[in-house]
Design a protein around this motif. Sequence first.
Motif, PDB file in Angstrom:
ATOM      1  N   VAL A  70      29.600  43.705  26.170  1.00 41.49           N
ATOM      2  CA  VAL A  70      28.313  43.292  25.614  1.00 41.49           C
ATOM      3  C   VAL A  70      27.805  42.046  26.338  1.00 41.49           C
ATOM      4  O   VAL A  70      26.626  41.958  26.695  1.00 41.49           O
ATOM      5  CB  VAL A  70      28.409  43.036  24.095  1.00 41.49           C
ATOM      6  N   LEU A  71      28.677  41.086  26.582  1.00 43.04           N
ATOM      7  CA  LEU A  71      28.278  39.869  27.295  1.00 43.04           C
ATOM      8  C   LEU A  71      27.815  40.185  28.714  1.00 43.04           C
ATOM      9  O   LEU A  71      26.784  39.680  29.166  1.00 43.04           O
ATOM     10  CB  LEU A  71      29.441  38.872  27.343  1.00 43.04           C
ATOM     11  N   LEU A  72      28.566  41.015  29.428  1.00 43.19           N
ATOM     12  CA  LEU A  72      28.206  41.352  30.804  1.00 43.19           C
ATOM     13  C   LEU A  72      26.861  42.073  30.856  1.00 43.19           C
ATOM     14  O   LEU A  72      26.049  41.838  31.755  1.00 43.19           O
ATOM     15  CB  LEU A  72      29.300  42.205  31.441  1.00 43.19           C
ATOM     16  N   TRP A  73      26.603  42.948  29.876  1.00 43.35           N
ATOM     17  CA  TRP A  73      25.311  43.625  29.790  1.00 43.35           C
ATOM     18  C   TRP A  73      24.211  42.605  29.486  1.00 43.35           C
ATOM     19  O   TRP A  73      23.158  42.616  30.105  1.00 43.35           O
ATOM     20  CB  TRP A  73      25.341  44.723  28.734  1.00 43.35           C
ATOM     21  N   ASN A  74      24.480  41.721  28.538  1.00 44.66           N
ATOM     22  CA  ASN A  74      23.484  40.734  28.138  1.00 44.66           C
ATOM     23  C   ASN A  74      23.103  39.834  29.313  1.00 44.66           C
ATOM     24  O   ASN A  74      21.929  39.524  29.525  1.00 44.66           O
ATOM     25  CB  ASN A  74      24.011  39.922  26.956  1.00 44.66           C
ATOM     26  N   LEU A  75      24.077  39.407  30.088  1.00 46.40           N
ATOM     27  CA  LEU A  75      23.795  38.571  31.259  1.00 46.40           C
ATOM     28  C   LEU A  75      22.937  39.325  32.278  1.00 46.40           C
ATOM     29  O   LEU A  75      22.021  38.761  32.866  1.00 46.40           O
ATOM     30  CB  LEU A  75      25.098  38.108  31.911  1.00 46.40           C
ATOM     31  N   LYS A  76      23.232  40.615  32.473  1.00 41.45           N
ATOM     32  CA  LYS A  76      22.490  41.410  33.448  1.00 41.45           C
ATOM     33  C   LYS A  76      21.040  41.618  33.007  1.00 41.45           C
ATOM     34  O   LYS A  76      20.110  41.400  33.781  1.00 41.45           O
ATOM     35  CB  LYS A  76      23.183  42.756  33.644  1.00 41.45           C
ATOM     36  N   ILE A  77      20.820  42.048  31.754  1.00 43.01           N
ATOM     37  CA  ILE A  77      19.453  42.313  31.295  1.00 43.01           C
ATOM     38  C   ILE A  77      18.655  41.014  31.255  1.00 43.01           C
ATOM     39  O   ILE A  77      17.476  40.987  31.591  1.00 43.01           O
ATOM     40  CB  ILE A  77      19.417  43.060  29.937  1.00 43.01           C
ATOM     41  N   SER A  78      19.302  39.921  30.901  1.00 44.56           N
ATOM     42  CA  SER A  78      18.626  38.627  30.898  1.00 44.56           C
ATOM     43  C   SER A  78      18.192  38.254  32.310  1.00 44.56           C
ATOM     44  O   SER A  78      17.068  37.793  32.527  1.00 44.56           O
ATOM     45  CB  SER A  78      19.545  37.552  30.319  1.00 44.56           C
ATOM     46  N   ARG A  79      19.063  38.444  33.277  1.00 43.56           N
ATOM     47  CA  ARG A  79      18.724  38.143  34.675  1.00 43.56           C
ATOM     48  C   ARG A  79      17.539  38.989  35.128  1.00 43.56           C
ATOM     49  O   ARG A  79      16.614  38.493  35.766  1.00 43.56           O
ATOM     50  CB  ARG A  79      19.939  38.378  35.571  1.00 43.56           C
ATOM     51  N   VAL A  80      17.538  40.279  34.783  1.00 40.60           N
ATOM     52  CA  VAL A  80      16.439  41.167  35.180  1.00 40.60           C
ATOM     53  C   VAL A  80      15.133  40.717  34.533  1.00 40.60           C
ATOM     54  O   VAL A  80      14.106  40.587  35.203  1.00 40.60           O
ATOM     55  CB  VAL A  80      16.760  42.637  34.824  1.00 40.60           C
ATOM     56  N   LEU A  81      15.167  40.471  33.216  1.00 37.45           N
ATOM     57  CA  LEU A  81      13.935  40.093  32.519  1.00 37.45           C
ATOM     58  C   LEU A  81      13.384  38.759  33.014  1.00 37.45           C
ATOM     59  O   LEU A  81      12.196  38.636  33.291  1.00 37.45           O
ATOM     60  CB  LEU A  81      14.174  40.041  31.006  1.00 37.45           C
ATOM     61  N   VAL A  82      14.245  37.765  33.142  1.00 39.26           N
ATOM     62  CA  VAL A  82      13.791  36.418  33.494  1.00 39.26           C
ATOM     63  C   VAL A  82      13.516  36.279  34.991  1.00 39.26           C
ATOM     64  O   VAL A  82      12.425  35.875  35.392  1.00 39.26           O
ATOM     65  CB  VAL A  82      14.807  35.356  33.014  1.00 39.26           C
ATOM     66  N   HIS A  83      14.491  36.602  35.824  1.00 34.55           N
ATOM     67  CA  HIS A  83      14.354  36.347  37.256  1.00 34.55           C
ATOM     68  C   HIS A  83      13.527  37.398  37.979  1.00 34.55           C
ATOM     69  O   HIS A  83      12.773  37.063  38.896  1.00 34.55           O
ATOM     70  CB  HIS A  83      15.728  36.209  37.912  1.00 34.55           C
ATOM     71  N   ASP A  84      13.679  38.653  37.600  1.00 35.36           N
ATOM     72  CA  ASP A  84      12.987  39.720  38.326  1.00 35.36           C
ATOM     73  C   ASP A  84      11.604  40.028  37.757  1.00 35.36           C
ATOM     74  O   ASP A  84      10.684  40.330  38.507  1.00 35.36           O
ATOM     75  CB  ASP A  84      13.818  41.005  38.320  1.00 35.36           C
ATOM     76  N   LEU A  85      11.463  39.980  36.422  1.00 39.63           N
ATOM     77  CA  LEU A  85      10.230  40.460  35.803  1.00 39.63           C
ATOM     78  C   LEU A  85       9.344  39.353  35.231  1.00 39.63           C
ATOM     79  O   LEU A  85       8.287  39.636  34.678  1.00 39.63           O
ATOM     80  CB  LEU A  85      10.555  41.501  34.720  1.00 39.63           C
ATOM     81  N   GLY A  86       9.777  38.101  35.325  1.00 40.83           N
ATOM     82  CA  GLY A  86       8.913  36.989  34.957  1.00 40.83           C
ATOM     83  C   GLY A  86       8.826  36.664  33.472  1.00 40.83           C
ATOM     84  O   GLY A  86       7.906  35.974  33.038  1.00 40.83           O
ATOM     85  N   PHE A  87       9.780  37.127  32.666  1.00 41.34           N
ATOM     86  CA  PHE A  87       9.796  36.770  31.247  1.00 41.34           C
ATOM     87  C   PHE A  87      10.431  35.390  31.083  1.00 41.34           C
ATOM     88  O   PHE A  87      11.188  34.937  31.938  1.00 41.34           O
ATOM     89  CB  PHE A  87      10.612  37.795  30.446  1.00 41.34           C
ATOM     90  N   LYS A  88      10.130  34.743  29.981  1.00 40.26           N
ATOM     91  CA  LYS A  88      10.770  33.469  29.627  1.00 40.26           C
ATOM     92  C   LYS A  88      11.605  33.718  28.375  1.00 40.26           C
ATOM     93  O   LYS A  88      11.163  34.377  27.442  1.00 40.26           O
ATOM     94  CB  LYS A  88       9.725  32.397  29.366  1.00 40.26           C
ATOM     95  N   GLN A  89      12.804  33.151  28.369  1.00 38.83           N
ATOM     96  CA  GLN A  89      13.696  33.293  27.220  1.00 38.83           C
ATOM     97  C   GLN A  89      13.320  32.246  26.183  1.00 38.83           C
ATOM     98  O   GLN A  89      13.106  31.084  26.513  1.00 38.83           O
ATOM     99  CB  GLN A  89      15.134  33.100  27.691  1.00 38.83           C
ATOM    100  N   SER A  90      13.257  32.669  24.927  1.00 36.47           N
ATOM    101  CA  SER A  90      12.916  31.756  23.836  1.00 36.47           C
ATOM    102  C   SER A  90      14.000  30.690  23.680  1.00 36.47           C
ATOM    103  O   SER A  90      15.189  30.992  23.753  1.00 36.47           O
ATOM    104  CB  SER A  90      12.760  32.539  22.535  1.00 36.47           C
TER     105      SER A  90
END
Length: 169
Positions: A70-90
């Motif tokens: 779960v952690l490894l998945w969470n780190l990956k999706i977070s990287r994609v959303l923030v770094h690749d797609l321009g989202f900001k984490q709350s």
Amino acid sequence: MDISTAFLQGFSFDELKAAGHERAPCAFAPDPEIWDLMSEIDPTYRECAKAPLLFVYELLKGAYGLKDAVLLWNLKISRVLVHDLGFKQSIHDTQIYEKYRGEGSVCLASLHVDDLMVTGEQAEVDLLHAELEKRFGSVKWNKGKFKHFGMEISQDWIQDVIFDQTFYL
């Protein structure tokens, strides 16, 4: 949106190390009969089949049942959303991601294990879906009325989103 086989698509242990996180290697000893089957597919496993208790599989990434999957998945999706797609984490909830254009929010995504609840401008939601499919393969998209964590979610004709836990309660 539900991302198929999400836990198998998380960070590999090499990617985790490159991101600055240390982790001990992970291995398991399969049933001894597995080596016989593997040697039928690939002759290099014949040595393993002769002495199955001397060999283990070393995992290259997290898998279902592994504590850090779960952690490894969470780190990956977070990287994609923030770094690749321009989202900001709350800063208030690390599982909420928001994308802005100018001063306004154009897309909001809430991560729930391997599911994303998404709202925003339709073009941005469509773009997010396409980008996730490009990176992770099949992304099931539930629209209209659906259940999520014991909550029935629907949208009325005015475009209000309705969360109902009557059945759950």
